[in-house]
Write an enzyme that holds these catalytic residues in place. Structure first.
Site, PDB file in Angstrom:
ATOM      1  N   ARG A 137      15.814  34.369  43.764  1.00 33.85           N
ATOM      2  CA  ARG A 137      15.407  35.132  44.941  1.00 33.85           C
ATOM      3  C   ARG A 137      14.242  36.080  44.659  1.00 33.85           C
ATOM      4  NH1 ARG A 137      20.343  36.882  47.159  1.00 33.85           N
ATOM      5  NH2 ARG A 137      20.201  35.357  48.810  1.00 33.85           N
ATOM      6  N   THR A 146      21.885  48.253  54.218  1.00 37.27           N
ATOM      7  CA  THR A 146      23.157  47.572  53.933  1.00 37.27           C
ATOM      8  C   THR A 146      23.508  47.733  52.464  1.00 37.27           C
ATOM      9  OG1 THR A 146      22.078  45.460  53.470  1.00 37.27           O
ATOM     10  CG2 THR A 146      22.742  45.852  55.736  1.00 37.27           C
ATOM     11  N   GLY A 154      13.818  33.965  52.244  1.00 42.26           N
ATOM     12  CA  GLY A 154      13.785  32.921  53.265  1.00 42.26           C
ATOM     13  C   GLY A 154      13.538  33.569  54.612  1.00 42.26           C
ATOM     14  N   GLY A 175      20.660  29.198  56.325  1.00 40.32           N
ATOM     15  CA  GLY A 175      20.393  29.503  54.923  1.00 40.32           C
ATOM     16  C   GLY A 175      21.572  30.100  54.174  1.00 40.32           C
ATOM     17  N   SER A 220      14.895  41.774  56.584  1.00 38.17           N
ATOM     18  CA  SER A 220      15.564  41.041  55.510  1.00 38.17           C
ATOM     19  C   SER A 220      15.166  39.580  55.653  1.00 38.17           C
ATOM     20  CB  SER A 220      17.082  41.211  55.644  1.00 38.17           C
ATOM     21  OG  SER A 220      17.741  40.666  54.523  1.00 38.17           O
ATOM     22  N   GLY A 221      15.967  38.694  55.080  1.00 43.83           N
ATOM     23  CA  GLY A 221      15.737  37.264  55.306  1.00 43.83           C
ATOM     24  C   GLY A 221      16.548  36.798  56.510  1.00 43.83           C
ATOM     25  N   ASP A 222      16.592  35.479  56.708  1.00 38.82           N
ATOM     26  CA  ASP A 222      17.323  34.920  57.840  1.00 38.82           C
ATOM     27  C   ASP A 222      18.832  35.210  57.736  1.00 38.82           C
ATOM     28  OD1 ASP A 222      15.052  33.558  59.109  1.00 38.82           O
ATOM     29  OD2 ASP A 222      15.021  32.389  57.250  1.00 38.82           O
ATOM     30  N   GLY A 223      19.328  35.356  56.508  1.00 35.73           N
ATOM     31  CA  GLY A 223      20.765  35.555  56.302  1.00 35.73           C
ATOM     32  C   GLY A 223      21.291  36.802  56.992  1.00 35.73           C
TER      33      GLY A 223
HETATM   34  P1  ADP Z   1      17.127  36.378  51.371  1.00 35.21           P
HETATM   35  O1  ADP Z   1      16.107  35.734  52.237  1.00 35.21           O
HETATM   36  O2  ADP Z   1      16.481  37.037  50.201  1.00 35.21           O
HETATM   37  O3  ADP Z   1      18.196  35.402  51.004  1.00 35.21           O
HETATM   38  P2  ADP Z   1      18.980  37.441  53.300  1.00 35.21           P
HETATM   39  O4  ADP Z   1      18.687  38.332  54.437  1.00 35.21           O
HETATM   40  O5  ADP Z   1      19.195  36.013  53.629  1.00 35.21           O
HETATM   41  O6  ADP Z   1      17.802  37.556  52.225  1.00 35.21           O
HETATM   42  O7  ADP Z   1      20.231  38.063  52.585  1.00 35.21           O
HETATM   43  C1  ADP Z   1      20.954  37.377  51.620  1.00 35.21           C
HETATM   44  C2  ADP Z   1      22.406  37.862  51.570  1.00 35.21           C
HETATM   45  O8  ADP Z   1      22.510  39.212  51.130  1.00 35.21           O
HETATM   46  C3  ADP Z   1      23.118  37.829  52.905  1.00 35.21           C
HETATM   47  O9  ADP Z   1      24.192  36.930  52.767  1.00 35.21           O
HETATM   48  C4  ADP Z   1      23.657  39.234  53.093  1.00 35.21           C
HETATM   49  O10 ADP Z   1      24.971  39.222  53.572  1.00 35.21           O
HETATM   50  C5  ADP Z   1      23.656  39.804  51.713  1.00 35.21           C
HETATM   51  N1  ADP Z   1      23.518  41.273  51.632  1.00 35.21           N
HETATM   52  C6  ADP Z   1      23.207  42.162  52.596  1.00 35.21           C
HETATM   53  N2  ADP Z   1      23.091  43.409  52.102  1.00 35.21           N
HETATM   54  C7  ADP Z   1      23.340  43.316  50.773  1.00 35.21           C
HETATM   55  C8  ADP Z   1      23.382  44.264  49.701  1.00 35.21           C
HETATM   56  N3  ADP Z   1      23.114  45.557  49.883  1.00 35.21           N
HETATM   57  N4  ADP Z   1      23.645  43.788  48.475  1.00 35.21           N
HETATM   58  C9  ADP Z   1      23.875  42.485  48.260  1.00 35.21           C
HETATM   59  N5  ADP Z   1      23.875  41.545  49.220  1.00 35.21           N
HETATM   60  C10 ADP Z   1      23.608  41.947  50.467  1.00 35.21           C
HETATM   61 MG    MG Z   2      19.020  34.044  52.693  1.00 35.35          MG
END
Ligand code: ADP
Ligand code: MG
Length: 376
Positions: free
Chosen positions: A182, A51, A110, A354, A76-79
């Site tokens: 983070r 992404t 997370g 989250g 990734s995380g839950d997001g």
């Molecule tokens: P974390 O657990 O570290 O918070 P998440 O999976 O929850 O990881 O992701 C956090 C956010 O990053 C999500 O809202 C997602 O939409 C966003 N995201 C996804 N890809 C990217 C990217 N390449 N750069 C920045 N943000 C991104």
């Molecule tokens: Mg998150």
């Protein structure tokens, strides 16, 4: 109709949605070093989609031809899983799309669902690389099971589908305030908790819920539920194919909650958190009895008046899931099917899985067995 339980085919075609910025920023390296060799041995072929921005994964799965994939893996995380789920729900063929098994590999800071699945599988409590290894092993075995989702609606007309939890007050603040840390990985929540404890505040609003014990179909509310089921059926008939599942337990936010709901007498809270998995974070076993498809929302709330020390004790005990044993008079936990939260004023933040949400009245209800996840 589709079977509830299943096993991934071999060879297995996996679309891996990977956020390179999640957690400490090592998701891609960890995937290549830890996950890929294990998948090769299990005859699972990953195609990696990295992404580039928020909502990229959501758009990808909304428009994807899904028949080419046997499983959608989120590293990734839950997001990011929240995005993927809601991208699938935006499809006119969402019902069919939700039959594609989903899999979470902990790459974020997370990783609550990954920790929950590791716990449901009966594995020891682990974090970081060990949790990633356990979750990859679960993917290699390839068993999948249904998972409940919660449909959330806001006063401004937004609708989300959520697999983990909804929060307001203390925990939501920690979740969002700590995003700047983070890079610390899961330690971001420890630091965030201590910071938020220092400036502990009270949040005003009204909380109501439908207790899980009060089953729809019991004499007490059979009238209401049959009436609502008819209303729901009418909606579906009107919208035809693709209509989202109707929230048959809810009445519109402008109306008072149905009479068989409970309205919490307190109107000042430190925290409200509705969780539908066991873990709030890798080291926080908030709802030890929760399971992937128990048909239940575990509604926690902490009333105002709790001391900082008592609140800290709760969080420390949550590491082992023993916080209810403290018998803290401010801490409540109720199994529910639906809830409504009406905050007074719009200051502060709410979270869904989250992810941040502007503060406004919200209600939600459980939908049993709506999607499928790879699990032990
Ligand atoms: P974390 O657990 O570290 O918070 P998440 O999976 O929850 O990881 O992701 C956090 C956010 O990053 C999500 O809202 C997602 O939409 C966003 N995201 C996804 N890809 C990217 C990217 N390449 N750069 C920045 N943000 C991104
Ligand atoms: Mg998150």
């Amino acid at each position: 109709t589709h079977p509830l339980y299943g096993v991934l085919p071999r060879p297995c075609r996996a679309l891996v949605l990977l956020n390179p910025q999640s957690g400490a920023g090592r998701a891609l390296e960890d995937f290549q070093a830890v996950v890929q060799p294990m998948l090769a041995d299990a005859d699972i072929t990953p195609t990696i989609f990295v992404t580039e921005r928020a909502h990229h994964a959501q758009e990808k799965v909304r428009d994807e031809e899904l028949s080419q994939w046997d499983v959608l893996v989120v590293m990734s995380g839950d997001g990011l899983l929240h995005e993927v789920l809601n991208g699938l729900m935006e499809r006119p063929d969402w019902e069919e799309a939700l039959q594609t098994p989903l899999c979470i590999l902990p790459g974020g800071s997370g990783n609550a669902l990954a920790a929950s699945i590791n716990y449901y599988a009966g594995n020891d409590h682990v974090a970081k690389k060990k949790l990633l290894t356990n979750c990859t092993f679960i993917l290699c075995k390839g068993l999948h099971a249904p998972m409940d989702l919660v449909s959330l609606s806001t006063a401004s007309g937004k609708r989300f589908f959520s697999f983990l939890g909804f929060g307001w007050g203390f925990i939501a603040d920690v979740d969002i305030d700590s995003e700047k840390y983070r890079r610390l990985g899961n330690a971001r929540f420890t630091l965030g908790t201590l910071q938020c404890l220092v400036r502990l505040r009270v949040y005003q609003g009204r909380l109501s819920y439908l207790p899980a014990a009060n089953e729809p179909g019991t004499p007490m509310d059979s009238k209401a539920s049959s009436h609502q089921a008819k209303a729901a059926a009418g909606t579906e008939a009107l919208s035809g194919h693709g209509a989202l599942p109707a929230d048959t337990l809810l009445v519109p936010l402008g109306q008072p909650v149905p009479p068989h709901w409970v309205v919490v007498p307190e109107e000042e809270f430190v925290c409200v958190y509705a969780i539908y998995q066991s873990h709030l974070g890798t080291n926080l076993l908030m709802a030890p009895t929760a399971r992937l498809h128990d048909g239940c929302i575990h509604l926690f709330y902490v009333g105002a008046g709790i001391s900082r020390v008592a609140l800290l004790k709760i969080f420390l005990a949550m590491g082992r899931g023993t916080h209810m044993d403290l018998n803290c008079p401010h801490l409540h936990c109720v199994p529910v099917r639906a809830f409504r939260l009406e905050p007074r004023g719009s200051a502060g933040i709410m979270t869904v899985d989250g992810e941040a949400l502007a503060c406004e009245p919200v209600q939600g209800q459980i939908h049993s067995n709506m999607c499928h996840v790879v699990t032990g």
